[in-house]
Design an enzyme around this catalytic site. Structure first.
Site, PDB file in Angstrom:
ATOM      1  N   THR A   1      42.194  34.421  43.381  1.00  0.00           N
ATOM      2  CA  THR A   1      40.895  34.260  42.766  1.00  0.00           C
ATOM      3  C   THR A   1      40.927  35.587  41.928  1.00  0.00           C
ATOM      4  O   THR A   1      40.652  36.759  42.543  1.00  0.00           O
ATOM      5  CB  THR A   1      39.913  34.537  43.737  1.00  0.00           C
TER       6      THR A   1
ATOM      7  N   THR B   1      40.021  45.921  64.046  1.00  0.00           N
ATOM      8  CA  THR B   1      41.014  44.924  63.192  1.00  0.00           C
ATOM      9  C   THR B   1      39.955  43.772  63.024  1.00  0.00           C
ATOM     10  O   THR B   1      39.166  43.666  63.281  1.00  0.00           O
ATOM     11  CB  THR B   1      42.330  44.718  63.920  1.00  0.00           C
TER      12      THR B   1
ATOM     13  N   LYS C   1      36.483  45.084  60.325  1.00  0.00           N
ATOM     14  CA  LYS C   1      36.516  46.097  59.644  1.00  0.00           C
ATOM     15  C   LYS C   1      35.497  46.497  58.652  1.00  0.00           C
ATOM     16  O   LYS C   1      34.930  47.585  58.486  1.00  0.00           O
ATOM     17  CB  LYS C   1      38.001  46.356  58.657  1.00  0.00           C
TER      18      LYS C   1
ATOM     19  N   GLY D   1      47.024  40.198  46.676  1.00  0.00           N
ATOM     20  CA  GLY D   1      45.630  40.014  47.352  1.00  0.00           C
ATOM     21  C   GLY D   1      44.644  40.985  47.038  1.00  0.00           C
ATOM     22  O   GLY D   1      44.892  42.446  46.645  1.00  0.00           O
TER      23      GLY D   1
HETATM   24  P1  ATR Z   1      41.979  40.188  54.596  1.00  0.00           P
HETATM   25  O1  ATR Z   1      40.785  41.082  55.261  1.00  0.00           O
HETATM   26  O2  ATR Z   1      43.035  40.149  55.868  1.00  0.00           O
HETATM   27  O3  ATR Z   1      42.523  40.836  53.448  1.00  0.00           O
HETATM   28  P2  ATR Z   1      40.529  38.329  53.586  1.00  0.00           P
HETATM   29  O4  ATR Z   1      39.410  39.059  52.882  1.00  0.00           O
HETATM   30  O5  ATR Z   1      39.898  36.887  53.777  1.00  0.00           O
HETATM   31  O6  ATR Z   1      41.290  38.659  54.553  1.00  0.00           O
HETATM   32  O7  ATR Z   1      41.534  38.270  51.938  1.00  0.00           O
HETATM   33  C1  ATR Z   1      42.677  37.479  52.048  1.00  0.00           C
HETATM   34  C2  ATR Z   1      43.345  37.648  50.981  1.00  0.00           C
HETATM   35  O8  ATR Z   1      44.441  36.813  50.900  1.00  0.00           O
HETATM   36  C3  ATR Z   1      42.637  37.102  49.572  1.00  0.00           C
HETATM   37  O9  ATR Z   1      43.281  37.950  48.634  1.00  0.00           O
HETATM   38  C4  ATR Z   1      43.133  35.865  49.585  1.00  0.00           C
HETATM   39  O10 ATR Z   1      42.977  35.193  48.206  1.00  0.00           O
HETATM   40  P3  ATR Z   1      41.729  34.646  47.673  1.00  0.00           P
HETATM   41  O11 ATR Z   1      40.810  35.739  47.460  1.00  0.00           O
HETATM   42  O12 ATR Z   1      41.802  33.944  46.482  1.00  0.00           O
HETATM   43  O13 ATR Z   1      41.115  33.834  48.765  1.00  0.00           O
HETATM   44  C5  ATR Z   1      44.443  35.974  50.013  1.00  0.00           C
HETATM   45  N1  ATR Z   1      44.997  34.492  50.406  1.00  0.00           N
HETATM   46  C6  ATR Z   1      44.885  33.941  51.593  1.00  0.00           C
HETATM   47  N2  ATR Z   1      45.894  33.012  51.613  1.00  0.00           N
HETATM   48  C7  ATR Z   1      46.555  32.971  50.356  1.00  0.00           C
HETATM   49  C8  ATR Z   1      47.799  31.881  49.884  1.00  0.00           C
HETATM   50  N3  ATR Z   1      47.966  31.057  50.441  1.00  0.00           N
HETATM   51  N4  ATR Z   1      48.187  32.398  48.682  1.00  0.00           N
HETATM   52  C9  ATR Z   1      47.758  33.495  47.997  1.00  0.00           C
HETATM   53  N5  ATR Z   1      46.675  34.338  48.589  1.00  0.00           N
HETATM   54  C10 ATR Z   1      46.160  33.918  49.650  1.00  0.00           C
END
Ligand code: ATR
Length: 270
Positions: free
Chosen positions: A154, A62, A66, A128
């Site tokens: 993004t 986790t 990953k 996301g």
């Molecule tokens: P994970 O592996 O848990 O998906 P990650 O690769 O860091 O973690 O991705 C986090 C995701 O949550 C990303 O899509 C991120 O958006 P960005 O690519 O723009 O960073 C998104 N995310 C995190 N915080 C957010 C928020 N407050 N609002 C919207 N999207 C968020």
């Protein structure tokens, strides 16, 4: 020696995987021990080696390992390949590792089998474009939705992910700020926004009346995204507990060749 399995992550103390797999083992009449490993960032390979030296036969992986697990695997399933991430490592007889990703199947089974959702022909919005979202896109597309829109804060990351998946179905990537005026039957939250108590910044009216929302996260209380669904007309606002148990069931199957019943385990965890 009793076969050993574990989940590795950081943090890890909150993980319910030991409880889930212990319940599966009991149900299947199989002797195994399942524990938690607090992985050290940068030291994934060494952590895995140590576990195998101690008799480990397989690992769940986790956050945040990953992608390390994907690297560590000597061979990978197609769904893991697409995900770019591995949540299940299987020790093969020759000492090599097979990497798989059971998250997407877990999500799809929870939606369709446990709750009766129809994904075929539906308009799905996946929020996301990080690891959580990548882990589920292939199984989602295999359900043949009318469209899958991946929207990310993004935008470029969502556009890139969608372009990698183009041949698997109707998939498009965009920014969260490009969703105005659109409607979806199912909205799935794969962002980390909930960790900070936030909901991704999406328009208020994008869920079709009676549509479904799904938060890949879970908590003892309704998550902020579950509450978003409830207050925006969702007929079902689910959290990721069912997905957690279903991905575990698929891992258990890969390791042990037995597919556990999940309903009682989900009920127990609730
Ligand atoms: P994970 O592996 O848990 O998906 P990650 O690769 O860091 O973690 O991705 C986090 C995701 O949550 C990303 O899509 C991120 O958006 P960005 O690519 O723009 O960073 C998104 N995310 C995190 N915080 C957010 C928020 N407050 N609002 C919207 N999207 C968020």
């Amino acid at each position: 020696m009793t076969d050993k399995y574990a989940v590795i992550g950081n943090p890890i103390e909150h993980s319910k995987s030991p409880q889930i797999h212990t319940a599966f083992a009991k149900q299947a009449g199989q002797a195994l021990v399942y524990s938690r490993i607090l992985g050290e960032p940068g030291n994934f390979a060494a952590n895995v080696r140590q576990f195998i030296a101690d008799g480990g036969k397989g690992l769940n992986v986790t956050v945040p390992f990953k992608e390390d697990a994907w690297q560590h695997a000597n061979e990978r399933s197609p769904r893991a390949e697409t995900a770019g991430a591995v949540n299940t490592l299987i020790l093969l007889d020759d000492g090599r590792f097979r990497g798989d990703n059971t998250d997407g199947v877990g999500l799809v089974r929870d939606l369709t089998v446990n709750h009766g959702a129809t994904l075929k022909g539906s308009r799905i919005l996946l929020l996301g474009a990080g690891g959580a979202s990548k882990g589920v896109v292939r199984p989602l597309l295999e359900e043949q939705p009318a469209q899958l829109v991946i929207a990310n804060r993004t935008a470029a990351k969502a556009v890139e992910l969608a372009s990698e998946l183009a041949e698997l179905g109707s998939v498009e990537g965009c920014g969260l700020d490009e969703l105005a005026g659109r409607k979806f039957d199912v909205i799935i939250n794969g962002t980390a926004a909930g960790l900070g108590g936030q909901v991704p910044d999406i328009p208020d009216n994008i869920l079709e009346a009676g549509g479904w929302t799904y938060d890949m996260m879970y908590a003892s209380e309704p998550t902020v995204f579950v509450r978003w669904g409830q207050s925006h007309g969702a007929s079902m606002a689910l959290d990721g507990l069912g997905m957690l148990v279903e991905q575990a069931a698929e891992s258990f199957y890969l390791w042990r060749g037995v597919r556990p019943e999940t309903a009682d385990v989900i009920k127990m965890l609730r």
